[in-house]
Scaffold this active site. Sequence first.
Site, short mmCIF file in Angstrom:
data_model
loop_
_atom_site.label_atom_id
_atom_site.label_comp_id
_atom_site.label_asym_id
_atom_site.label_seq_id
_atom_site.Cartn_x
_atom_site.Cartn_y
_atom_site.Cartn_z
N HIS A 305 -16.08 -1.03 -41.36
CA HIS A 305 -16.92 -0.96 -40.16
C HIS A 305 -18.37 -0.90 -40.58
CE1 HIS A 305 -18.61 0.55 -36.35
NE2 HIS A 305 -17.52 0.07 -35.79
N ASP A 362 -10.34 -1.72 -34.13
CA ASP A 362 -10.04 -3.08 -33.69
C ASP A 362 -8.71 -3.58 -34.26
OD1 ASP A 362 -12.50 -3.54 -32.23
OD2 ASP A 362 -13.50 -3.55 -34.17
#
Length: 427
Positions: A305, A362
């Site tokens: 991330h 995600d």
Amino acid sequence: MTEAAKFSLSGKEHDYPVLSGSVGPDVVDIRKLYAQTGAFTYDPGFTSTASCQSTLTYIDGDEGVLLHRGYPIGELAEESSFMEVCYLLLNGELPSKDELDKFSWTISRHTMVHEQLAQFFRGFRRDAHPMAIMCGVVGALSAFYHDSTDIHDPQQRMIASHRLIAKMPTIAAMAYKYSVGQPFLYPDNSLSYTGNFLRMTFGVPAEPYEVNPAVERAMDRIFILHADHEQNASTSTVRLAGSSGANPFACIAAGIACLWGPAHGGANEAALNMLREIGTPDKIPEYIARAKDKNDPFRLMGFGHRVYKNYDPRATVMQKTVREVFEALNVQDPLFETALRLEEIALNDEYFVEKKLFPNVDFYSGVILSAIGFPTSMFTVLFALARTVGWVAQWNEMITDPDQKIGRPRQLYTGPTQRPYVPVAQR
């Protein structure tokens, strides 16, 4: 405030205040930099620039911390409901039972959209992307609700905030229904916020729809985990649009447009497409090797991330939710088996651990949404639905901030210097 930061330019020194928040890095206040020195700072992407003060959300990417009004995201996702988190973000504190009931009742009374909006949907092609429809319809809300566009009236701001939170699930469900050629379903206020959305999306008029509790809880968690995420691209877009005095519906439509980008809201779709490319668990070692090869363009999507350099705190909750949904729906699909096996390998592979390429929210949310039955084109729509409360809360905070000015980033100009105009006949 701590000691001043010293800045030296052209032989002159200047002092700039250093501001301290309640937690997080100190901030050098350079608002007078240009006036005093004639120079700007250069910060593409504003990754080292604080554009505002905020009391909403705090992120510590190195430690894997995400707080909403001081509450850890893991505790909120496990213990609270999306309506509680909405109230918290809007009002600053968790609601009492009576406050929550009143807030939920208020939101439920705004879930219907103007009947003429149904005609608006029919102006789109059937194969239009749901995000294109969302941008258009949400932007058009200001044409239907003139009584809540005065941004200087606190009462109108509150009504607009409630309307946006309440109507977004209805608009999202209508976008889906339109794409598959099924009739729109009106909201059912006897259901929860999330249960109502599931019914409007997957129900049909010909028979009653029963909400699966495990699916409802999973969706509620996904909404909570995506409710707000500090000053990301779409939130900054909402604030920038709002700084001009634009009405709240236009500002949220701008946020939706920004979120549509694959680098922002489309990450879970990219992760799911990667799992489909891998196909079956036996092919994982091949793709792991490709991910480690610097000369191979393949990358593991849904891992790592930009902000979190540790485990994404939202992913911890999603990891558990994946298994709950699979069990409740009796999912038997190589895609999901591949996801679970890839997760296991990546969490124990020295290469990924060293580089801190942990599964992020995600990776899990795409798998869950697919198992529930959502097509990938709806993934970003669901993100927008959940993030609306964050956008609205950030917009409200910006409107009431006495230091807020219209957004006006500067630039480092590298084009031609002034030159004379040459008539076309002489060129």
